[in-house]
Design an enzyme around this catalytic site. Structure first.
Site, PDB file in Angstrom:
ATOM      1  N   ARG A 174      -6.593  88.634  38.003  1.00 46.94           N
ATOM      2  CA  ARG A 174      -6.809  88.285  39.575  1.00 46.94           C
ATOM      3  C   ARG A 174      -6.492  86.916  39.658  1.00 46.94           C
ATOM      4  NH1 ARG A 174     -12.233  90.236  42.266  1.00 46.94           N
ATOM      5  NH2 ARG A 174     -12.953  89.039  40.364  1.00 46.94           N
ATOM      6  N   ARG A 201     -21.532  89.819  34.235  1.00 43.19           N
ATOM      7  CA  ARG A 201     -21.517  90.188  35.622  1.00 43.19           C
ATOM      8  C   ARG A 201     -21.700  91.946  35.469  1.00 43.19           C
ATOM      9  NH1 ARG A 201     -16.303  87.791  37.985  1.00 43.19           N
ATOM     10  NH2 ARG A 201     -16.626  89.243  39.501  1.00 43.19           N
ATOM     11  N   ARG A 228     -27.468  93.911  46.677  1.00 43.10           N
ATOM     12  CA  ARG A 228     -27.234  93.988  45.131  1.00 43.10           C
ATOM     13  C   ARG A 228     -28.671  94.188  44.591  1.00 43.10           C
ATOM     14  NH1 ARG A 228     -22.094  90.853  45.050  1.00 43.10           N
ATOM     15  NH2 ARG A 228     -21.343  91.016  42.859  1.00 43.10           N
ATOM     16  N   LYS A 278     -13.737  96.463  45.676  1.00 44.31           N
ATOM     17  CA  LYS A 278     -14.360  96.356  46.990  1.00 44.31           C
ATOM     18  C   LYS A 278     -13.882  95.590  48.090  1.00 44.31           C
ATOM     19  CE  LYS A 278     -18.157  94.876  44.828  1.00 44.31           C
ATOM     20  NZ  LYS A 278     -17.693  94.830  43.493  1.00 44.31           N
ATOM     21  N   ARG A 326     -10.684  82.716  39.861  1.00 40.57           N
ATOM     22  CA  ARG A 326     -12.308  82.602  39.925  1.00 40.57           C
ATOM     23  C   ARG A 326     -12.533  81.772  38.673  1.00 40.57           C
ATOM     24  NH1 ARG A 326     -14.314  87.594  43.347  1.00 40.57           N
ATOM     25  NH2 ARG A 326     -15.962  87.150  41.724  1.00 40.57           N
TER      26      ARG A 326
HETATM   27  P1  AP5 Z   1     -11.109  92.991  44.223  1.00 41.28           P
HETATM   28  O1  AP5 Z   1     -10.818  93.759  45.567  1.00 41.28           O
HETATM   29  O2  AP5 Z   1     -11.337  91.687  44.167  1.00 41.28           O
HETATM   30  O3  AP5 Z   1     -12.675  93.662  43.421  1.00 41.28           O
HETATM   31  P2  AP5 Z   1     -14.199  93.508  43.859  1.00 41.28           P
HETATM   32  O4  AP5 Z   1     -14.983  94.816  43.528  1.00 41.28           O
HETATM   33  O5  AP5 Z   1     -14.088  93.002  45.302  1.00 41.28           O
HETATM   34  O6  AP5 Z   1     -14.508  92.491  42.846  1.00 41.28           O
HETATM   35  P3  AP5 Z   1     -15.145  91.076  42.752  1.00 41.28           P
HETATM   36  O7  AP5 Z   1     -15.253  90.566  41.197  1.00 41.28           O
HETATM   37  O8  AP5 Z   1     -15.235  90.221  43.854  1.00 41.28           O
HETATM   38  O9  AP5 Z   1     -16.710  91.750  42.825  1.00 41.28           O
HETATM   39  P4  AP5 Z   1     -18.213  91.157  42.479  1.00 41.28           P
HETATM   40  O10 AP5 Z   1     -19.148  92.182  43.311  1.00 41.28           O
HETATM   41  O11 AP5 Z   1     -18.325  90.856  41.142  1.00 41.28           O
HETATM   42  O12 AP5 Z   1     -18.155  89.781  43.129  1.00 41.28           O
HETATM   43  P5  AP5 Z   1     -18.516  88.875  44.492  1.00 41.28           P
HETATM   44  O13 AP5 Z   1     -17.345  88.103  45.093  1.00 41.28           O
HETATM   45  O14 AP5 Z   1     -19.208  89.853  45.347  1.00 41.28           O
HETATM   46  O15 AP5 Z   1     -10.040  93.731  42.992  1.00 41.28           O
HETATM   47  C1  AP5 Z   1     -10.354  93.096  41.462  1.00 41.28           C
HETATM   48  C2  AP5 Z   1      -8.619  92.670  40.955  1.00 41.28           C
HETATM   49  O16 AP5 Z   1      -8.100  93.942  40.964  1.00 41.28           O
HETATM   50  C3  AP5 Z   1      -7.952  91.952  42.002  1.00 41.28           C
HETATM   51  O17 AP5 Z   1      -6.977  91.365  41.429  1.00 41.28           O
HETATM   52  C4  AP5 Z   1      -7.190  93.096  43.010  1.00 41.28           C
HETATM   53  O18 AP5 Z   1      -5.795  92.805  43.478  1.00 41.28           O
HETATM   54  C5  AP5 Z   1      -7.046  94.315  41.850  1.00 41.28           C
HETATM   55  N1  AP5 Z   1      -6.992  95.599  42.391  1.00 41.28           N
HETATM   56  C6  AP5 Z   1      -7.822  96.043  43.380  1.00 41.28           C
HETATM   57  N2  AP5 Z   1      -7.552  97.428  43.639  1.00 41.28           N
HETATM   58  C7  AP5 Z   1      -6.920  97.766  42.663  1.00 41.28           C
HETATM   59  C8  AP5 Z   1      -6.148  98.959  42.392  1.00 41.28           C
HETATM   60  N3  AP5 Z   1      -6.242 100.115  43.141  1.00 41.28           N
HETATM   61  N4  AP5 Z   1      -5.337  99.048  41.433  1.00 41.28           N
HETATM   62  C9  AP5 Z   1      -4.976  97.941  40.714  1.00 41.28           C
HETATM   63  N5  AP5 Z   1      -5.479  96.793  41.028  1.00 41.28           N
HETATM   64  C10 AP5 Z   1      -6.268  96.578  41.890  1.00 41.28           C
HETATM   65  O19 AP5 Z   1     -19.639  88.079  44.052  1.00 41.28           O
HETATM   66  C11 AP5 Z   1     -19.414  86.745  43.220  1.00 41.28           C
HETATM   67  C12 AP5 Z   1     -20.690  86.560  42.699  1.00 41.28           C
HETATM   68  O20 AP5 Z   1     -21.543  85.787  43.990  1.00 41.28           O
HETATM   69  C13 AP5 Z   1     -21.738  87.278  41.969  1.00 41.28           C
HETATM   70  O21 AP5 Z   1     -21.358  87.334  40.618  1.00 41.28           O
HETATM   71  C14 AP5 Z   1     -23.144  86.755  42.535  1.00 41.28           C
HETATM   72  O22 AP5 Z   1     -23.222  85.310  41.785  1.00 41.28           O
HETATM   73  C15 AP5 Z   1     -23.112  86.135  43.920  1.00 41.28           C
HETATM   74  N6  AP5 Z   1     -23.417  87.140  44.762  1.00 41.28           N
HETATM   75  C16 AP5 Z   1     -22.509  87.649  45.716  1.00 41.28           C
HETATM   76  N7  AP5 Z   1     -23.231  88.475  46.557  1.00 41.28           N
HETATM   77  C17 AP5 Z   1     -24.560  88.614  46.102  1.00 41.28           C
HETATM   78  C18 AP5 Z   1     -25.647  89.118  46.336  1.00 41.28           C
HETATM   79  N8  AP5 Z   1     -25.771  89.913  47.383  1.00 41.28           N
HETATM   80  N9  AP5 Z   1     -26.995  88.802  45.582  1.00 41.28           N
HETATM   81  C19 AP5 Z   1     -26.848  87.715  44.936  1.00 41.28           C
HETATM   82  N10 AP5 Z   1     -25.731  87.230  44.692  1.00 41.28           N
HETATM   83  C20 AP5 Z   1     -24.744  87.424  45.215  1.00 41.28           C
END
Ligand code: AP5
Length: 214
Positions: A129, A173, A90, A18, A162
């Site tokens: 990552r 997660r 979320r 994402k 991370r």
């Molecule tokens: P990446 O693009 O980083 O993936 P992502 O979907 O953004 O993954 P996240 O782990 O960041 O999502 P998340 O929703 O769990 O975490 P968030 O930061 O929002 O890609 C992942 C890896 O794959 C990278 O190494 C990339 O290079 C690689 N990659 C990408 N595309 C690829 C491809 N096509 N092929 C191969 N490799 C590829 O949230 C973190 C925490 O914050 C949550 O757990 C929660 O505690 C809190 N939080 C955030 N938002 C909220 C909310 N709205 N409500 C409550 N808590 C929240």
């Protein structure tokens, strides 16, 4: 209700790409990307009040409480009429609050992009990552490695893993995603907004699918 423009939500499990795709799309469309994970990590890094409240939830892979997140997103959207949301909403409560917030401005969500990636690929992607703590660039030691060993190509900072990317926390997660966030797929499907994006393939291949879907 204004339906022109782009008010896009990225939905999908952790590690589905994402953030990677939201960044590309933000540059392509020239509109703001709001990543709640990035905002929270920055707050934790700086030790602000928000960071202190969010830290323990994030490290366990739990969701930060809705009241904190709703206030945060309202401030981040501000007066923007076009934006990409990465990581919000979320929960159903967050989705309903977002609707209320937008309808007060006579706006609506225009697209929901659901990134579809199998669990096992997610574990592989996340375990490899690395992120830049300074400019927030995201790398993958297998799929998208930095030019120099674990150093950011853009700003030269040492890359880090991370805290919530350990296998145990990632599995939590994924559980939290299925329990709290997946119900949003039906919520937005009923409004005909969801486009499923096949998330396997190179980031460029995935991005092409997104621009075609839009
Ligand atoms: P990446 O693009 O980083 O993936 P992502 O979907 O953004 O993954 P996240 O782990 O960041 O999502 P998340 O929703 O769990 O975490 P968030 O930061 O929002 O890609 C992942 C890896 O794959 C990278 O190494 C990339 O290079 C690689 N990659 C990408 N595309 C690829 C491809 N096509 N092929 C191969 N490799 C590829 O949230 C973190 C925490 O914050 C949550 O757990 C929660 O505690 C809190 N939080 C955030 N938002 C909220 C909310 N709205 N409500 C409550 N808590 C929240």
């Amino acid at each position: 209700m204004e339906r022109d423009g782009y008010r896009i939500i990225f939905l999908g499990p952790p590690g589905a790409g994402k953030g990677t795709q939201a960044e590309k799309l933000s540059k392509y469309l020239g509109i703001k990307k709001i990543s709640t994970g990035d905002i929270l990590r920055e707050a934790v890094y700086k030790g602000t009040d928000l960071g202190k409240r969010a830290k323990e939830y994030m490290e366990k892979g739990e969701l930060v409480p809705d009241d904190i997140m709703i206030g945060l997103i309202e401030e981040a959207i501000g007066s923007e009429r076009n934006f990409i949301l990465d990581g919000f909403p979320r929960t159903l409560k967050q989705a309903e609050s977002l609707d209320d917030m937008l309808s007060r401005k006579n706006l609506d969500i225009t697209h929901v992009l659901l990134m579809d990636v199998p669990d096992e690929e997610i574990i592989t992607r996340i375990s490899k990552r690395r992120i830049c703590p300074s400019c927030k660039a995201v790398y993958n030691l297998v799929y998208n490695p930095p030019k120099k060993d674990e150093v950011c190509d853009k700003c030269g900072e040492k890359l880090v893993q991370r805290k919530d990317d350990s296998e145990e926390v990632v599995r939590n997660r994924l559980r939290v995603y299925k329990e709290s966030t997946q119900p949003l797929v039906g919520f937005y499907e009923r409004r005909g907004l969801v486009k499923v994006i096949e998330g396997l393939g190179t980031p460029e291949e995935v991005f092409k699918r997104i621009t075609e879907a839009l």
